[in-house]
Scaffold this motif. Structure first.
Motif, PDB file in Angstrom:
ATOM      1  N   ASN A  41     -28.891  66.694  15.142  1.00  0.00           N
ATOM      2  CA  ASN A  41     -27.513  66.908  14.719  1.00  0.00           C
ATOM      3  C   ASN A  41     -27.574  67.844  13.501  1.00  0.00           C
ATOM      4  OD1 ASN A  41     -24.560  65.575  14.764  1.00  0.00           O
ATOM      5  ND2 ASN A  41     -25.188  65.751  12.636  1.00  0.00           N
ATOM      6  N   ASN A  42     -27.468  69.133  13.754  1.00  0.00           N
ATOM      7  CA  ASN A  42     -27.770  70.141  12.729  1.00  0.00           C
ATOM      8  C   ASN A  42     -26.487  70.631  12.063  1.00  0.00           C
ATOM      9  OD1 ASN A  42     -28.711  72.263  11.179  1.00  0.00           O
ATOM     10  ND2 ASN A  42     -30.118  73.019  12.739  1.00  0.00           N
ATOM     11  N   ASN A  43     -26.204  70.099  10.866  1.00  0.00           N
ATOM     12  CA  ASN A  43     -25.060  70.580  10.091  1.00  0.00           C
ATOM     13  C   ASN A  43     -25.498  71.448   8.914  1.00  0.00           C
ATOM     14  OD1 ASN A  43     -26.045  68.669   8.285  1.00  0.00           O
ATOM     15  ND2 ASN A  43     -24.439  67.168   8.725  1.00  0.00           N
ATOM     16  N   ASN A  44     -26.792  71.783   8.876  1.00  0.00           N
ATOM     17  CA  ASN A  44     -27.355  72.663   7.851  1.00  0.00           C
ATOM     18  C   ASN A  44     -27.043  72.160   6.438  1.00  0.00           C
ATOM     19  OD1 ASN A  44     -28.992  74.989   7.472  1.00  0.00           O
ATOM     20  ND2 ASN A  44     -27.226  76.161   6.777  1.00  0.00           N
ATOM     21  N   SER A  45     -27.039  70.848   6.291  1.00  0.00           N
ATOM     22  CA  SER A  45     -26.709  70.270   4.987  1.00  0.00           C
ATOM     23  C   SER A  45     -27.218  68.842   4.923  1.00  0.00           C
ATOM     24  CB  SER A  45     -25.192  70.281   4.764  1.00  0.00           C
ATOM     25  OG  SER A  45     -24.554  69.408   5.681  1.00  0.00           O
ATOM     26  N   ALA A  66     -18.396  68.973  17.791  1.00  0.00           N
ATOM     27  CA  ALA A  66     -18.182  67.715  17.072  1.00  0.00           C
ATOM     28  C   ALA A  66     -19.426  66.847  17.208  1.00  0.00           C
ATOM     29  CB  ALA A  66     -16.982  66.977  17.654  1.00  0.00           C
ATOM     30  N   PRO A  67     -19.952  66.292  16.107  1.00  0.00           N
ATOM     31  CA  PRO A  67     -21.128  65.422  16.218  1.00  0.00           C
ATOM     32  C   PRO A  67     -20.878  64.216  17.115  1.00  0.00           C
ATOM     33  CG  PRO A  67     -20.172  65.308  14.012  1.00  0.00           C
ATOM     34  CD  PRO A  67     -19.517  66.454  14.708  1.00  0.00           C
ATOM     35  N   GLN A  68     -19.619  63.751  17.155  1.00  0.00           N
ATOM     36  CA  GLN A  68     -19.296  62.632  18.045  1.00  0.00           C
ATOM     37  C   GLN A  68     -19.502  63.026  19.503  1.00  0.00           C
ATOM     38  OE1 GLN A  68     -17.314  63.918  15.627  1.00  0.00           O
ATOM     39  NE2 GLN A  68     -16.058  62.354  14.635  1.00  0.00           N
ATOM     40  N   TYR A  69     -19.205  64.285  19.829  1.00  0.00           N
ATOM     41  CA  TYR A  69     -19.413  64.747  21.203  1.00  0.00           C
ATOM     42  C   TYR A  69     -20.903  64.854  21.516  1.00  0.00           C
ATOM     43  CZ  TYR A  69     -19.229  67.556  25.438  1.00  0.00           C
ATOM     44  OH  TYR A  69     -19.402  68.015  26.729  1.00  0.00           O
ATOM     45  N   LEU A  70     -21.681  65.305  20.552  1.00  0.00           N
ATOM     46  CA  LEU A  70     -23.126  65.417  20.755  1.00  0.00           C
ATOM     47  C   LEU A  70     -23.728  64.066  21.123  1.00  0.00           C
ATOM     48  CD1 LEU A  70     -25.944  66.695  20.584  1.00  0.00           C
ATOM     49  CD2 LEU A  70     -25.824  66.417  18.091  1.00  0.00           C
ATOM     50  N   ILE A  71     -23.465  63.029  20.332  1.00  0.00           N
ATOM     51  CA  ILE A  71     -24.074  61.729  20.620  1.00  0.00           C
ATOM     52  C   ILE A  71     -23.460  61.119  21.877  1.00  0.00           C
ATOM     53  CG2 ILE A  71     -22.516  60.532  19.030  1.00  0.00           C
ATOM     54  CD1 ILE A  71     -26.167  59.594  19.929  1.00  0.00           C
ATOM     55  N   SER A  72     -22.200  61.450  22.199  1.00  0.00           N
ATOM     56  CA  SER A  72     -21.616  60.926  23.441  1.00  0.00           C
ATOM     57  C   SER A  72     -22.311  61.520  24.657  1.00  0.00           C
ATOM     58  CB  SER A  72     -20.112  61.206  23.494  1.00  0.00           C
ATOM     59  OG  SER A  72     -19.841  62.581  23.768  1.00  0.00           O
ATOM     60  N   CYS A  73     -22.752  62.781  24.573  1.00  0.00           N
ATOM     61  CA  CYS A  73     -23.501  63.395  25.674  1.00  0.00           C
ATOM     62  C   CYS A  73     -24.848  62.696  25.855  1.00  0.00           C
ATOM     63  CB  CYS A  73     -23.709  64.884  25.421  1.00  0.00           C
ATOM     64  SG  CYS A  73     -22.207  65.875  25.583  1.00  0.00           S
ATOM     65  N   THR A 102     -33.875  55.900  18.377  1.00  0.00           N
ATOM     66  CA  THR A 102     -34.223  55.768  16.964  1.00  0.00           C
ATOM     67  C   THR A 102     -33.343  56.734  16.184  1.00  0.00           C
ATOM     68  OG1 THR A 102     -35.964  57.472  16.990  1.00  0.00           O
ATOM     69  CG2 THR A 102     -36.600  55.220  17.586  1.00  0.00           C
ATOM     70  N   CYS A 103     -33.116  56.419  14.930  1.00  0.00           N
ATOM     71  CA  CYS A 103     -32.121  57.174  14.176  1.00  0.00           C
ATOM     72  C   CYS A 103     -32.555  57.310  12.725  1.00  0.00           C
ATOM     73  CB  CYS A 103     -30.780  56.443  14.265  1.00  0.00           C
ATOM     74  SG  CYS A 103     -29.385  57.304  13.542  1.00  0.00           S
ATOM     75  N   ASP A 104     -32.221  58.434  12.119  1.00  0.00           N
ATOM     76  CA  ASP A 104     -32.425  58.618  10.687  1.00  0.00           C
ATOM     77  C   ASP A 104     -31.236  58.056   9.906  1.00  0.00           C
ATOM     78  OD1 ASP A 104     -34.894  59.755  10.774  1.00  0.00           O
ATOM     79  OD2 ASP A 104     -34.258  61.786  10.305  1.00  0.00           O
ATOM     80  N   SER A 105     -31.370  58.071   8.600  1.00  0.00           N
ATOM     81  CA  SER A 105     -30.263  57.694   7.727  1.00  0.00           C
ATOM     82  C   SER A 105     -29.412  58.925   7.443  1.00  0.00           C
ATOM     83  CB  SER A 105     -30.804  57.118   6.422  1.00  0.00           C
ATOM     84  OG  SER A 105     -31.602  55.989   6.674  1.00  0.00           O
ATOM     85  N   GLY A 106     -28.134  58.702   7.164  1.00  0.00           N
ATOM     86  CA  GLY A 106     -27.226  59.810   6.887  1.00  0.00           C
ATOM     87  C   GLY A 106     -26.017  59.741   7.798  1.00  0.00           C
ATOM     88  N   THR A 107     -25.288  60.866   7.911  1.00  0.00           N
ATOM     89  CA  THR A 107     -24.106  60.883   8.763  1.00  0.00           C
ATOM     90  C   THR A 107     -24.451  60.571  10.215  1.00  0.00           C
ATOM     91  OG1 THR A 107     -24.336  63.281   9.052  1.00  0.00           O
ATOM     92  CG2 THR A 107     -22.851  62.522   7.326  1.00  0.00           C
ATOM     93  N   ILE A 108     -25.661  60.928  10.634  1.00  0.00           N
ATOM     94  CA  ILE A 108     -26.058  60.650  12.015  1.00  0.00           C
ATOM     95  C   ILE A 108     -26.046  59.160  12.320  1.00  0.00           C
ATOM     96  CG2 ILE A 108     -27.422  62.674  12.655  1.00  0.00           C
ATOM     97  CD1 ILE A 108     -29.735  61.032  11.289  1.00  0.00           C
ATOM     98  N   ALA A 109     -26.328  58.325  11.313  1.00  0.00           N
ATOM     99  CA  ALA A 109     -26.270  56.880  11.538  1.00  0.00           C
ATOM    100  C   ALA A 109     -24.843  56.447  11.860  1.00  0.00           C
ATOM    101  CB  ALA A 109     -26.793  56.131  10.320  1.00  0.00           C
ATOM    102  N   THR A 110     -23.845  57.107  11.265  1.00  0.00           N
ATOM    103  CA  THR A 110     -22.450  56.810  11.585  1.00  0.00           C
ATOM    104  C   THR A 110     -22.151  57.138  13.034  1.00  0.00           C
ATOM    105  OG1 THR A 110     -21.775  57.306   9.312  1.00  0.00           O
ATOM    106  CG2 THR A 110     -20.046  57.291  10.985  1.00  0.00           C
ATOM    107  N   TRP A 111     -22.570  58.333  13.461  1.00  0.00           N
ATOM    108  CA  TRP A 111     -22.271  58.743  14.841  1.00  0.00           C
ATOM    109  C   TRP A 111     -23.006  57.830  15.833  1.00  0.00           C
ATOM    110  CZ3 TRP A 111     -18.760  60.858  12.548  1.00  0.00           C
ATOM    111  CH2 TRP A 111     -18.883  61.891  11.617  1.00  0.00           C
ATOM    112  N   ALA A 112     -24.242  57.481  15.542  1.00  0.00           N
ATOM    113  CA  ALA A 112     -24.991  56.598  16.447  1.00  0.00           C
ATOM    114  C   ALA A 112     -24.379  55.202  16.478  1.00  0.00           C
ATOM    115  CB  ALA A 112     -26.452  56.522  16.019  1.00  0.00           C
ATOM    116  N   ALA A 113     -23.981  54.700  15.311  1.00  0.00           N
ATOM    117  CA  ALA A 113     -23.406  53.353  15.251  1.00  0.00           C
ATOM    118  C   ALA A 113     -22.152  53.245  16.107  1.00  0.00           C
ATOM    119  CB  ALA A 113     -23.088  52.993  13.798  1.00  0.00           C
TER     120      ALA A 113
END
Length: 588
Positions: free
Chosen positions: A470-474, A370-377, A389-400
């Motif tokens: 955060n590699n979702n290949n998409s 789960a990406p949420q678990y990745l950023i929690s680690c 620092t963070c990129d734009s995209g779904t990763i910004a949601t997980w970081a936020a």
């Protein structure tokens, strides 16, 4: 050795306190590069692999330090490549000086190779924008450009034809008056704090004291006013809502904050905005008006050092044009201490429930990861003064939602431009400016792939950044935007095989690891953070994890359903993920 214009430029930058220039050489700026070489003992040149990264680095450097960032590129395509990073600076009100090359003055207008008139190209992005055509314009135009960028918190641009770059700095076909020396103190490199006018403060206090359900919305303009924000919120018994760029203003674990606002925000913050009768905006002109109180619902006070930002989204009854910290200090004694704290208490309970929901999604037993678990680690292992620092995209949601601001932590991303790929260049520049701190880039595979050569820049400059992919290949955010619009996904997933960016990191001479299982993740993150040089963790995450809004609206749910009924190709996996997330929330 006779001083040339390129050297005069370099010396003037040094006089202004500039110690670093980010860029990529080319035959269109050889004279400037010679000037930088002659001043290399006082002016460091950071060589990058792509000009876009140089502009992002200058922007990240300026955001993190408060000083002007400087980037340089050759004529033609090099100058064009700077633009995306420069628009990031402009839209996030960040002072950056861009320096570009130009063909010799004798061939201008002859359709010469790479003849791109950057002073025309940069008309929209740069507030001060000039082609230097006489050696005696130096160093005065540098002074004007830097003052303009600092005073207006924006981009300035100077372009130098090749023959001007190498001309003797003393050459003067006309009569000119030489400018004086620029200010030398750090404090004089930016505009002094502006106090609030007393009548404005009195009006603001009147509105705030009359409110029954007061909410505060704070942005990055309040980054130096944490104590003052908390003091005013305590007096008003007001919950504090944060913009994404302003995430670092108040600790996420502070009892007064309900978290972020907007598509990446929290449900309590959104519901708070729907109910409040008074809104105090500090250091933000929050661009998404649909998340702000409805017209006529709330009386609004707005504090901003830039008067042009006041009243852009909602009618403002009490505008205060002033520095956030000073204005709040002046305002606090005028506020009546509120005894009824029921409004605040209710949203504190809502916030606690939201946090419990988010923690339930940080589940290590899920596969794919789960990406949420990745950023929690990352959040658990990082230092209390780490910079993310963070990129734009779904990763910004997980970081936020899962990167916790505590202690001296900071957080930077492309706010208003929301461009892909700044996370890695930001980290490099910020690490350069903060050699003793932990700097982590949390990026997606799409953004990293765009400028991945800059990891080699970090290795070569011995900058110990940490990169977590955060590699979702998409292109995950685009995927979900297509679905929410009511379309089946199209052309947003990469074909197999998935990339192994850990191998790229090792090939560059850094630390690199590929992680595919949740169980291996905590140790991998800790090992990367402990590595003395640049390190990278490439983690394969669930590509069907939806970055759901804090509060799902009817139209979003309707379009989501319609897209599935029309044949969403990954329907089963996505439904399974959504259902599993909801079960986890209910169990918490």
């Amino acid at each position: 050795m006779q001083e040339i214009v390129g050297e005069s430029l370099a010396r003037r930058l040094v006089d202004w306190g500039v110690d670093t220039v980010f860029g990529l050489p080319g035959d269109g700026i050889n004279g400037l590069m010679e000037g930088f070489r002659r001043c290399q003992d006082r002016l460091r040149f950071v060589l990058v692999h792509h000009e876009e990264a140089a502009a992002f680095m200058a922007t990240g450097y300026a955001k993190a330090t408060g000083r002007i960032g400087v980037c340089v590129a050759t004529s033609g395509p090099g100058a064009i490549h700077l633009l995306n990073g420069l628009y990031d600076a402009k839209l996030d009100h960040t002072p950056v000086l861009a320096i570009t090359g130009m063909q010799e003055t004798s061939v201008l207008g002859s359709r010469y190779q790479q003849e791109v008139h950057t002073e025309l190209l940069y008309q929209d992005v740069a507030s001060y924008n000039l082609m230097v055509t006489n050696p005696q314009q130096m160093p005065g135009v540098v002074d004007i450009a830097i003052r303009d960028a600092l005073a207006k918190r924006t981009v300035a641009h100077l372009t130098f034809p090749n023959d001007i770059q190498v001309a003797p700095a003393a050459e003067d076909p006309y009569r000119h008056v030489s400018p004086g020396k620029p200010p030398m103190s750090r404090s004089s490199l930016s505009r002094p704090p502006v106090p609030a006018a007393q009548p404005d403060l009195a009006r603001a206090a009147e509105v705030l004291n009359a409110g029954r359900k007061v909410a505060m919305l704070v942005g990055i303009g309040a980054r130096d006013a944490r104590d003052e924000v908390l003091a005013v919120a305590e007096a008003l018994a007001s919950p504090i809502v944060k913009t994404l760029s302003g995430k670092q203003v108040v600790p996420d674990d502070h009892p007064l904050t309900t978290g972020g606002l907007g598509l990446l925000g929290t449900r309590p913050s959104e519901e708070l905005m729907e109910e409040c009768d008074t809104l105090l905006m500090v250091g933000t002109s929050f661009p998404y008006a649909k998340y702000l109180p409805a017209p006529g619902q709330a009386r609004t006070v707005q504090i901003d050092v830039d008067a042009s930002q006041i009243g852009m989204r909602v009618p403002v009854e009490a505008p205060v044009n002033a520095d956030a910290r000073l204005a709040l200090q002046q305002l606090r004694p005028l506020l009546r201490e509120r005894t009824d704290r029921s409004f605040l208490s209710r949203y504190q309970a809502e916030r606690d429930a939201w946090r419990s929901d988010m923690e339930s999604l940080e589940n290590p037993d899920r596969h794919p990861v789960a990406p949420q678990y990745l950023i929690s680690c990352v959040d658990d292992a990082a230092a209390d003064d780490a910079i993310l620092t963070c990129d734009s995209g779904t990763i910004a949601t997980w970081a936020a939602r899962h990167w916790t601001i505590r202690g001296g932590r900071e957080f930077y991303l492309s706010g208003n431009l929301a461009t892909m790929a700044p996370g890695l260049p930001y980290a490099i520049a910020i690490q350069h400016a903060n050699p003793g701190r932990q700097v982590i880039a949390f990026v997606g595979d799409g953004g990293f792939a765009m400028l991945m050569a800059e990891f080699l820049t970090a290795v070569r400059h011995e900058l110990p950044i940490k990169v977590v992919i955060n590699n979702n290949n998409s292109y995950g955010q685009i995927l979900w935007e297509q679905i929410i619009l009511g379309y089946p996904e199209y052309a947003v997933r990469h074909r197999q095989p998935e990339a192994d960016f850990g191998a790229w990191a090792r090939a560059c001479g850094g630390y690199g690891a590929k992680v595919t299982e949740s169980g291996a993740l905590p140790d991998a993150i800790r090992a990367a953070l402990a590595h003395p040089g640049p390190a990278l963790i490439d983690c394969d995450v669930n590509p069907n994890e939806p970055p759901m809004p804090g509060k799902v609206r009817y139209d979003q749910a309707k379009h989501f359903t319609e897209a599935f009924l029309r044949g969403q190709p990954h329907k089963a996996a996505t439904v399974a993920t959504v259902v599993r997330d909801k079960i986890n929330e209910l169990r918490s």
